[in-house]
Design a protein around this motif. Structure first.
Motif, PDB file in Angstrom:
ATOM      1  N   ARG A  31       0.607  -1.100  -0.737  1.00 31.41           N
ATOM      2  CA  ARG A  31      -0.656  -0.124  -0.017  1.00 31.41           C
ATOM      3  C   ARG A  31       0.597   1.511   0.249  1.00 31.41           C
ATOM      4  N   LEU A  35       0.981   3.945  -3.028  1.00 30.86           N
ATOM      5  CA  LEU A  35       0.845   5.780  -2.382  1.00 30.86           C
ATOM      6  C   LEU A  35       1.423   6.096  -2.536  1.00 30.86           C
ATOM      7  N   THR A 319      -5.954  -0.836  -1.168  1.00 26.49           N
ATOM      8  CA  THR A 319      -7.260  -0.839   0.260  1.00 26.49           C
ATOM      9  C   THR A 319      -6.395  -0.444   0.852  1.00 26.49           C
ATOM     10  N   SER A 320      -6.800   0.921   1.883  1.00 21.75           N
ATOM     11  CA  SER A 320      -5.996   1.258   2.537  1.00 21.75           C
ATOM     12  C   SER A 320      -5.184   0.746   3.228  1.00 21.75           C
ATOM     13  N   PHE A 321      -3.943   0.723   4.070  1.00 15.18           N
ATOM     14  CA  PHE A 321      -3.915  -0.650   5.665  1.00 15.18           C
ATOM     15  C   PHE A 321      -3.994  -0.525   6.505  1.00 15.18           C
TER      16      PHE A 321
END
Ligand SMILES: Nc1nc2c(ncn2[C@@H]2O[C@H](COP(=O)(O)OP(=O)(O)OP(=O)(O)O)[C@@H](O)[C@H]2O)c(=O)[nH]1
Ligand SMILES: [Mg+2]
Lengths: 472, 467
Positions: A31, A35, A319-321
Motif C-alpha cells: 500500500r 501511495l 485498499t487502505s492499510f
C-alpha cells in the motif's frame, strides 16, 4: 487496451512470475508503495511493473527468463538464418534460367503470393481461435514439427524439461509471431535472390499452363494482382503485349532475331515479380507480424494480470492499510511455577493479632466467628486507612498473626509493603495469610485465586509467612 | 495545560488482573498481548494506535494495574492545596518528581498516558463484590481531570453489577458492560460509540474509526471468501502426476500416488487456513491448532463427511438438478461412480459415511506420453460429496476465526458443528455451487460468471454462519 503505455516483455513477465513465487510483499509495504505512485493507481499494469522492478533484487538465484529467452533467441536466430538461406536458394532455383527454357512466372507467383496468402490465412485463423482449435491450426505449420524435432536436441532439452512458464494461449501467440518473422526472412531471401539474378543474368520469363487461359484473361488476372501498385508504378504491371509474347509456345524453339528482340522485352517481368514479392510476401507479412506482436503483448498483459498473487497485490495497492499494532514490543513476563512451599492448613484457635486486608472491622469479626477463631487485637488494614496508620499497626504486632485477604483480589505491591513490615518485625514469629472467598460463597475460594496468592508468597522467600489453603 | 495531540487517546486502567489487557487485545485485534492470571502481567504502558495508511485515528493504551494507589493519593493530598482545575498538574508533578522512584513504576506507567491527554477507561471485575479500596484508585483518576468511563467485565460467574454501578456512578458518567472474551464485532462498535461520547472533540474521530473498522471487517470477510474460493478451485482441480517405469502402475505406485494426492489436498487446506487466520489477525493460533477439532477430524474421514458433507438425498438432488449427472457419464463407468449409482438406486448404502469411500473415487489414469514417458495421474476427486466437505470445513473455520475474540487464549472450541451444513447452504445455493464443482472436477475452466456466482454463494454462506 493498455498496450501502449507498458513496456511488458516476455522477460519482464517471466521475471515477475518468478518473483511472485518468492515474494509478494505485505499489505503495508504494497500500500505504501502504491501511495507513493498515486497517479499510477489507474494503471495497474504499470504499477505492477514498477513494483516488479523495485523488488527484482530479491531474485538472487538464476532467472528462469535467462535460460528460456536464450533458448528462444537461439531458436529464432538459427531458424531465421535458415529460412533466409532457404528463401534465397528457393529463389535461385526458381530463377535458374539455362538460356533455353524460360522461367515460368506461375511457379514464382505460387511461391511469393499463393503460399504466403495461404499461410497468412492459417495464421489469422489461429489468431482468432483459442485452445484446441488454434492448436489444430498451428499443427498445420511445418514449423511446428520442425520445432518439435528441434526440441529433442541436447541444448533444448533443459528448457523443455522446465515446466512451461507460459500459458497455452501465450505460447500460441509467440509461435505465430515467430512464424511471421521467419516467413518474412524467407521472403527477403527470395527477393534478394531475384534482384541478384536480375543484375547478374539476363532472365527470360515465360508462362504456360494446361488451362485454357487466353493472354487477355491472364493479363487481367495479373493486373488485378498488381492493382495495389498500379498508381505508383504502372511499369511494374505487365502489358498485354508482354503477356502475349511471353506465352511459352510462342517463344519458339530456336534463337532467331525476333526472339532475341523479344527476350529483351521479356526481362520486363522482373519488376512485376519483385513488386508481387514485396507487397504480398513482405508487406502483408509485415503487417501480420505487427498484429501478432500486438497479440503477444496483449496476451502477455492478460497473463500478467492473471498470475497467481497479482490480484492480491492489486487489492493491497488499492485498499487502505489499517493497522492496530503496537509499535512498542512487549517484554514477556516469566511465570513463577506454583509449589507446596509455605502452604499450610494448620490454623490456631487464637492469634495475637488478626488483620483484615481491605476488610471492614465488622467483616473481620464475622469471619472470625465463622472460622471459630479469636484474636487479642483485630485491625482493618488497607482499604481506606492510610499507609502510615497500617505501618504502625504492623510494627506493634507480635507473636502469631493472622492476615485475612480477599482471595479474588490479587496481591498488590501495597499489600506486599505491609507484609514486609510484618516480616521484618522481630516480635512477630509467624504470619498466616488466609485468602477468603466471598460471603456469598461462605468464604469459599477458587483454587485458581489461591494459587495466585501462593505464588506471590513463595516469591517472597520468607519462612515466616504461610498461606492457609483449605480449598479441598 | 495538558498537552494533547489531535487524535483521541484512551488509557485502559484499573486494578491488576481485571482484564485490561484482554480488553485491549480484543479491541486492537491483537492476540499477542500477554494475558495472564499473574497480577502484574503488564508492566509498562503500550499504545495501540488505529492507523489508516499511517495516519493515527485514535490510540488505545494498555497499562499496568494500580499497585500503591494509597501512597500516591496521600502524596497528592500532601501537596499545597490547589483548585480543581489545577489538580491535573499535580498528578503531572508527581510523575516528574518520582520518575526514578522504584516503588511508583507501575503508577507512573499507568498515569503517563492520562496526563498526556488520554481518556480513562476504568476496568473492574463485576463478578466480584465492590470494595472501598477501589475508591482510592478512582479518586486518583478523578484528580487527573480527564474524561472517563468504566467498564464492567464479568470474569467469574457471579454478578455484582448493581453494587458496582451504584459505586461507580459517583465517579464515572458512563458505565458499560463489556466482556472481552465473548465480545462480538457489534459489541466492540458499541463500546466505541460510548467512548465517542466522552469528549466532544472525540466524537468525530471515533465515528470515523467505527466506519473504518466496519470497512475493515467487510474487507476481511470478502478477503476470506476470495481465499476460500481460490483454494477450492485449486484443490478440486488438482491432479498428482507421477512418472512410472512399467506399462501400467503397480499397486504400490498407485497407493503412493493416491497418498501424495491426499497430502497435497491437505496441504492446500492448511495453507488456506493459515491465510484465513492471518486475515483475521489470529497469528498465534497455530500453537492451539493441534487441538482444533477440524484437524482431529481428518479431511478424508467419515466424521468430517457426516458433519460437513451432504446427506445422500441432498447429494442426489443436487447432482441431478445441477446437471452433475451429465458430466458424470464417464465416471459412472469407473469405480467411483458405482457408489453414487448405488445410492441413486435408493438407499442401498446406509449412512452418509458410505458415500465417502475416498479410495475408489479418484480418477487414476496412466498416460503413455511422448517418447516413452509414462505417467500416472491421480485426481481430480470424483467424489460428489468432497467439495461440500472441503467447503464446509473452510466456511466453518473462517466463521470461527471471524468471531473469535483476540482476548481468547484457549484452544478453538467448536461447539454445535453438527448442525452446520443444513444451516447455511440451502438447495438453491447448492445448485450454484455444483455448477462450478462439475467444471473443476472435469478440469475445465469455469466461466467467469459461474465463478462470480460461486463466490457470492460462498459469501452468503459465510455471512449466514456469522449471523
Ligand atoms: N472468563 C473470563 N476471563 C477473563 C475475562 N477477562 C479477563 N479474563 C481473565 O482474567 C485474567 C487477567 O486478564 P488480563 O487481561 O491479563 O488482566 P490485566 O488487567 O491486564 O492484568 P495485569 O496486566 O496483570 O494488570 C486472565 O486470566 C484472563 O483470561 C473475561 O471477560 N472472562
Ligand atoms: Mg495486563
Amino acid at each position: 487496451m493498455q498496450t501502449k503505455n507498458s513496456n511488458l516483455s516476455i522477460k519482464t513477465y517471466l521475471d515477475f512470475s518468478q518473483l511472485l513465487e518468492l515474494y509478494r510483499g505485505d499489505h503495508e509495504q504494497n500500500r505504501s508503495f502504491a501511495l507513493k505512485r498515486e497517479k499510477l493507481l489507474q494503471n495497474p499494469l504499470k504499477l505492477l511493473l514498477d513494483w516488479s522492478n523495485l523488488n527484482q533484487f530479491r531474485l538472487t538465484e538464476e532467472l528462469n527468463s535467462k535460460s528460456y529467452l536464450s533458448y528462444l533467441s537461439r531458436l529464432s536466430s538459427i531458424f531465421g538464418l535458415l529460412f533466409f538461406i532457404i528463401g534465397f536458394f528457393v529463389g535461385l532455383g526458381l530463377l535458374s534460367y539455362s538460356g533455353e527454357a524460360p522461367v515460368n512466372i506461375i511457379y514464382y507467383l505460387l511461391i511469393v503470393m499463393v503460399v504466403p496468402l495461404l499461410s497468412m490465412t492459417l495464421s489469422l485463423l489461429s489468431m482468432l481461435t483459442h485452445g484446441g482449435v488454434a492448436d489444430f491450426f498451428n499443427h498445420l505449420f511445418p514449423l511446428h514439427w520442425i520445432e518439435k524435432l528441434f526440441s529433442t536436441l541436447p541444448f533444448a532439452k533443459r528448457v523443455d524439461s522446465l515446466d512451461s512458464p507460459l500459458s497455452a494461449e501465450l505460447s500460441k501467440w509467440i509461435f505465430i509471431e515467430r512464424i511471421q518473422l521467419l516467413s518474412l526472412l524467407f521472403s527477403f531471401g527470395l527477393l534478394i535472390s531475384l534482384l541478384l539474378m536480375v543484375v547478374v543474368k539476363d532472365i527470360a520469363f515465360g508462362w504456360s499452363t494446361t488451362l485454357q487461359l487466353s493472354p487477355e484473361v491472364f493479363q487481367s488476372i495479373l493486373a488485378s494482382i498488381g492493382i495495389l501498385w498500379e498508381g505508383v508504378l504502372p511499369s511494374a504491371i505487365p502489358s498485354l503485349e508482354l503477356v502475349e509474347i511471353s506465352q511459352h509456345f510462342r517463344l519458339g524453339r530456336r534463337v532467331d532475331p525476333q526472339m532475341i528482340q523479344n527476350a529483351d522485352k521479356l526481362g520486363a517481368w522482373w519488376k512485376f515479380l519483385a513488386m508481387t514479392t514485396i507487397v504480398y510476401a513482405i508487406c502483408f507479412r509485415f503487417i501480420l507480424w505487427l498484429i501478432s506482436k500486438y497479440g503477444v503483448k496483449r496476451q502477455l498483459e492478460r497473463d500478467f494480470l492473471a498470475l497467481e498473487g497479482v490480484q492480491g497485490i492489486l487489492r493491497e495497492f488499492n485498499t487502505s492499510f489499517i493497522s492496530t499494532k503496537a509499535p512498542k514490543q512487549e517484554i514477556h513476563l516469566e511465570i513463577v511455577e506454583d509449589s507446596i512451599e509455605q502452604v499450610s492448613d494448620n490454623m490456631y484457635k487464637s492469634y495475637n493479632t488478626i488483620f483484615g486486608w481491605n476488610f471492614l472491622k465488622d467483616e473481620i469479626v464475622l469471619a472470625n466467628d465463622a472460622k471459630e477463631i479469636r484474636g487479642l487485637a483485630i485491625f482493618a488494614v488497607g482499604g481506606s486507612s492510610s499507609f502510615s496508620e497500617d505501618e504502625s499497626k504492623a510494627e506493634n504486632a507480635k507473636e502469631s498473626v493472622l492476615l485475612f485477604v480477599k482471595s479474588w483480589e490479587p496481591p498488590t505491591m501495597d499489600f506486599i509493603d505491609f507484609l514486609e513490615i510484618l516480616i521484618e518485625n522481630r516480635e512477630v514469629h509467624e504470619v498466616q495469610l488466609y485468602p477468603l472467598g466471598t460471603v456469598g460463597r461462605y468464604y469459599d475460594s477458587d483454587a485458581k485465586d489461591i494459587a495466585i496468592w501462593r505464588r506471590k508468597i513463595q516469591g517472597l522467600k520468607s519462612k515466616k509467612v504461610w498461606v492457609i489453603d483449605d480449598a479441598e | 495545560m495538558m498537552q494533547s495531540s489531535s487524535y483521541p487517546k484512551f488509557a485502559v486502567v484499573g486494578h491488576p488482573n481485571k482484564g485490561k489487557s484482554s480488553i485491549v487485545s480484543s479491541m486492537a485485534y491483537d492476540d499477542s498481548i500477554q494475558i495472564g492470571d499473574t497480577p502484574g502481567t503488564t508492566q509498562v504502558n503500550r499504545g495501540f494506535p488505529l492507523k489508516v495508511d499511517g495516519e493515527i485515528i485514535y490510540e488505545l493504551f494498555d497499562t499496568p494495574g494500580f499497585q500503591r494507589a494509597r501512597r500516591i493519593l496521600s502524596w497528592l493530598k500532601e501537596q499545597e492545596p490547589v483548585s480543581a482545575d489545577k489538580r491535573g498538574d499535580l498528578v503531572k508533578k508527581f510523575i516528574v518528581e518520582n520518575r526514578e522512584h522504584p516503588k511508583f513504576k507501575d503508577e507512573i506507567e499507568l498515569l503517563e498516558p492520562i496526563v498526556n491527554g488520554a481518556g480513562i477507561i476504568y476496568v473492574v471485575d463485576a463478578s466480584k463484590p465492590y470494595g472501598v479500596e477501589y475508591e482510592t484508585e478512582m479518586e486518583i483518576l478523578r484528580w487527573t481531570g480527564q474524561p472517563s468511563m468504566a467498564i464492567l467485565n464479568l470474569i467469574g460467574d457471579e454478578d455484582y453489577r448493581d453494587q458496582w454501578k451504584r459505586a461507580l456512578g459517583h465517579y464515572f458518567r458512563l458505565v458499560r458492560t463489556f466482556n472481552p472474551i465473548e465480545a462480538t464485532f457489534r459489541d466492540h462498535m458499541e463500546l466505541l460509540e460510548s467512548m465517542a461520547q466522552l469528549k466532544e472533540e472525540w466524537t468525530k474521530p471515533i465515528q470515523k474509526a467505527i466506519g473504518i473498522l466496519e470497512t475493515l471487517h467487510q474487507q476481511k470477510i470478502e478477503h476470506s471468501v476470495d481465499t476460500i474460493v481460490s483454494s477450492m478451485q485449486k484443490s478440486l482441480s488438482y491432479i498428482y502426476v507421477a512418472k512410472i517405469k512399467g506399462d501400467s502402475a503397480t499397486k504400490l505406485e498407485e497407493k503412493t500416488a493416491k497418498l501424495e494426492y491426499q497430502k497435497q489436498i491437505v496441504k492446500y487446506e492448511r495453507e488456506h487456513k493459515q491465510e484465513i487466520e492471518k486475515i483475521w489477525n489470529h497469528r498465534s493460533i497455530d500453537k492451539a491448532e493441534d487441538a482444533l477439532l477440524l484437524d482431529d477430524i481428518g479431511l478424508f474421514s467419515k466424521e468430517s463427511a457426516s458433519i460437513f458433507g451432504l446427506s445422500q438425498k441432498e447429494l442426489i438432488i443436487t447432482g441431478a438438478s445441477a446437471g452433475a449427472l451429465g458430466g458424470l457419464g464417464i465416471d459412472l463407468a469407473f469405480g467411483g461412480g458405482t457408489l453414487f449409482l448405488a445410492s441413486l438406486i435408493g438407499g442401498a448404502v446406509g449412512g452418509v459415511g458410505a458415500m465417502v469411500g475416498f479410495d475408489n473415487i479418484y480418477d487414476v489414469k496412466v498416460l503413455g506420453q511422448s517418447f516413452g514417458k509414462r505417467e500416472l495421474t491421480v485426481g481430480p476427486m470424483k467424489n460428489l460429496n468432497f467439495p461440500y466437505i472441503l467447503l464446509g470445513r473452510a466456511l466453518y473455520h473462517a466463521s470461527v476465526m471471524a468471531k473469535r475474540s483476540h482476548a481468547q487464549r484457549d484452544f478453538v472450541n467448536l461447539g454445535d458443528e453438527n448442525s452446520y451444513t443444513g444451516q447455511v447452504i440451502d438447495s438453491d445455493m447448492r445448485k450454484k455451487l455444483e455448477r462450478v464443482h462439475v467444471k473443476l472436477r472435469a478440469r475445465n475452466v469455469p466461466k467467469d460468471e459461474s465463478i462470480k456466482e460461486y463466490r457470492d454463494t460462498v459469501l452468503k454462506g459465510l455471512l449466514g454462519l456469522l449471523g
